[in-house]
Enzyme design. Structure first.
Site, short mmCIF file in Angstrom:
data_model
loop_
_atom_site.label_atom_id
_atom_site.label_comp_id
_atom_site.label_asym_id
_atom_site.label_seq_id
_atom_site.Cartn_x
_atom_site.Cartn_y
_atom_site.Cartn_z
N ARG A 251 0.79 -1.24 0.00
CA ARG A 251 0.00 0.00 0.00
C ARG A 251 0.82 1.29 0.00
O ARG A 251 0.26 2.37 0.13
CB ARG A 251 -0.99 0.02 1.17
CG ARG A 251 -1.92 -1.15 1.12
CD ARG A 251 -3.08 -1.15 2.05
NE ARG A 251 -2.94 -0.41 3.28
CZ ARG A 251 -3.95 -0.11 4.06
NH1 ARG A 251 -5.16 -0.48 3.74
NH2 ARG A 251 -3.76 0.54 5.18
N ASP A 252 2.12 1.23 -0.18
CA ASP A 252 2.91 2.46 -0.28
C ASP A 252 4.20 2.23 -1.08
O ASP A 252 5.29 2.58 -0.64
CB ASP A 252 3.23 3.02 1.11
CG ASP A 252 3.72 4.47 1.08
OD1 ASP A 252 3.45 5.16 0.07
OD2 ASP A 252 4.35 4.90 2.04
N ILE A 253 4.04 1.63 -2.26
CA ILE A 253 5.22 1.35 -3.08
C ILE A 253 5.66 2.64 -3.77
O ILE A 253 4.88 3.29 -4.45
CB ILE A 253 4.91 0.27 -4.13
CG1 ILE A 253 4.57 -1.04 -3.43
CG2 ILE A 253 6.11 0.09 -5.07
CD1 ILE A 253 4.11 -2.11 -4.35
#
Length: 80
Positions: free
Chosen positions: A31-33
């Site tokens: 969820r935060d690449i």
């Protein structure tokens, strides 16, 4: 600006995708690449910063929560 050899770019992409695949096989959504969350250690690139990751309860359902860095959000997230 420093030139990065093409083989190093492919190595970074491969290592990052393998890390993401490993997370997905364990039903973990990163969820935060983003580039700031890819680290270099022992000659390998590693996907890190799992602070906003989530274990998906039911792998057949979509995850609807939005999180992460807005600058790296996909166009679909902005349109929703």
């Amino acid at each position: 600006m420093k030139h990065i050899p093409e083989n190093e770019v492919w190595k970074a992409a491969y290592n990052t995708i393998k890390g993401l695949d490993l997370l997905h096989t364990r039903s973990i959504l990163h969820r935060d690449i983003k580039s700031a969350n890819i680290f270099i250690g022992n000659g390998a690139y590693k996907l890190g910063d799992l602070n906003v990751s989530k274990v998906q309860d039911n792998v057949n359902k979509l995850a609807y929560t939005q999180t992460g860095t807005p600058y790296y959000a996909s166009p679909e997230v902005w349109r929703d």
